[in-house]
Write an enzyme that holds these catalytic residues in place. Structure first.
Site, PDB file in Angstrom:
ATOM      1  N   ASP A 140       0.861  -1.193   0.000  1.00  0.00           N
ATOM      2  CA  ASP A 140       0.000   0.000   0.000  1.00  0.00           C
ATOM      3  C   ASP A 140       0.890   1.234   0.000  1.00  0.00           C
ATOM      4  O   ASP A 140       0.776   2.107   0.854  1.00  0.00           O
ATOM      5  CB  ASP A 140      -0.916  -0.022   1.230  1.00  0.00           C
ATOM      6  CG  ASP A 140      -2.049   0.993   1.130  1.00  0.00           C
ATOM      7  OD1 ASP A 140      -2.457   1.340  -0.001  1.00  0.00           O
ATOM      8  OD2 ASP A 140      -2.526   1.451   2.183  1.00  0.00           O
ATOM      9  N   ASP A 158       3.653   1.588   8.165  1.00  0.00           N
ATOM     10  CA  ASP A 158       2.416   0.842   7.961  1.00  0.00           C
ATOM     11  C   ASP A 158       2.508  -0.247   6.897  1.00  0.00           C
ATOM     12  O   ASP A 158       2.109  -0.067   5.752  1.00  0.00           O
ATOM     13  CB  ASP A 158       1.267   1.783   7.617  1.00  0.00           C
ATOM     14  CG  ASP A 158      -0.093   1.105   7.748  1.00  0.00           C
ATOM     15  OD1 ASP A 158      -0.129  -0.046   8.231  1.00  0.00           O
ATOM     16  OD2 ASP A 158      -1.105   1.716   7.379  1.00  0.00           O
TER      17      ASP A 158
END
Length: 314
Positions: free
Chosen positions: A202, A219
């Protein structure tokens, strides 16, 4: 089974207790950080820098899948790559309290990356090549792949099963996603054999922070197996920018330029996946508040129009 209100019991006392349970002494300061899928907080620590604590959405990932994410992040950090990895505390990185699983991270600030300059784009390319070099050393067995089933067919079913898609759009939406799935299947087949590696998954601007020392990645919650181009296209807003990223990438790792044919399919899959994600999470009170426009018929009409245009491109 995922609960409709998965974080209803996650109050400030439990958050501070979780940090204390991991061996730290919270000073009572707490700041909620932006996150919809999980819940993330910055917590002050007595006599030490603040920490970030991340509570995982119940039912999303198994413990084994989270362990793979953590191991990958720690492997990247060990290779001296600028990735924020979870803290290892007595050999553990995943903890649990009152039904909530969580991990702790060092707080690392930064600003949105400045990706307008060729120099910075090449820098990002070099870092991604090094990340992919580490990612290619092993495979994920618990975290799945970036493929048409996971990122188009499954989320489209979430949309069709939800109350969000207006009834009069069901037939059109189904035909559009079926047509897209068939065409994107062919695009992936045309690129076979497609090398799958461990990815950030992502890799957009929001998951990169820039400091005076340069960029660092945060993340890895969406880390999966997939083609290298998945981590490149979201950071490059134009063909010229992508050329600069690839120029930097080539300094450390070969890139299969045949994967460039997957950029448009991956972009479409991301659109469909996002809509399915919101539909699946709509019973979580945070989602109608954050994405109120998705509750309006007009949004779904525009989404279908976007998919129709995509069908002409792919």
């Amino acid at each position: 089974m995922e609960r409709d209100t998965p974080y209803a019991g996650l109050d400030p006392d439990l958050i501070l207790d979780a940090v204390a349970e991991a061996g730290f002494e919270p000073d009572g300061r707490m700041l909620a950080l932006g996150s919809y899928e999980n819940r993330v907080y910055q917590v002050g620590i007595e006599g030490a820098p603040a920490l970030v604590v991340k509570f995982y959405r119940p039912g999303r990932w198994s413990d084994a899948a989270i362990a793979e994410e953590h191991a990958f992040a720690l492997e990247l950090a060990t290779a001296e790559l600028p990735v924020v990895a979870p803290l290892l505390i007595e050999g553990r990185s995943l903890f649990a309290l009152d039904g909530f699983r969580y991990s702790l991270y060092p707080r690392q600030g930064g600003r949105e990356p400045e990706l307008e300059s060729k120099q910075n784009l090449e820098w990002m390319g070099r870092l991604l090549a090094r990340i992919h070099g580490v990612g290619s050393r092993a495979t994920f067995t618990q975290r799945g792949r970036i493929d048409v089933q996971t990122f188009l067919r499954d989320p489209s079913r979430e949309v069709l099963d939800s109350t969000l898609l207006p009834t009069h759009l069901h037939s059109r939406y189904r035909k559009l996603v079926d047509g897209l799935a068939q065409r994107i299947d062919r695009r992936f087949a045309d690129c076979a054999p497609l090398r799958q590696i461990r990815l950030h998954g992502d890799c957009h601007r929001g998951n990169v922070l820039w400091t005076d020392a340069g960029p660092h990645f945060v993340d890895l919650d969406d880390a999966r197996m997939g083609p290298a181009v998945q981590d490149l296209w979201m950071l490059a807003p134009s063909a010229q920018a992508l050329d600069s990223v690839l120029e930097g990438y080539a300094e450390f790792r070969d890139f299969d330029h045949g994967e460039l044919a997957l950029i448009e399919p991956l972009r479409i899959m991301r659109q469909v996946h996002w809509a399915g994600w919101v539909a699946r999470r709509w019973s979580d009170p945070a989602f109608p508040r954050a994405f109120a426009q998705v509750g309006e018929p007009r949004w779904w009409e525009e989404h279908c129009n976007d998919l129709a245009e995509a069908l002409d491109r792919v």
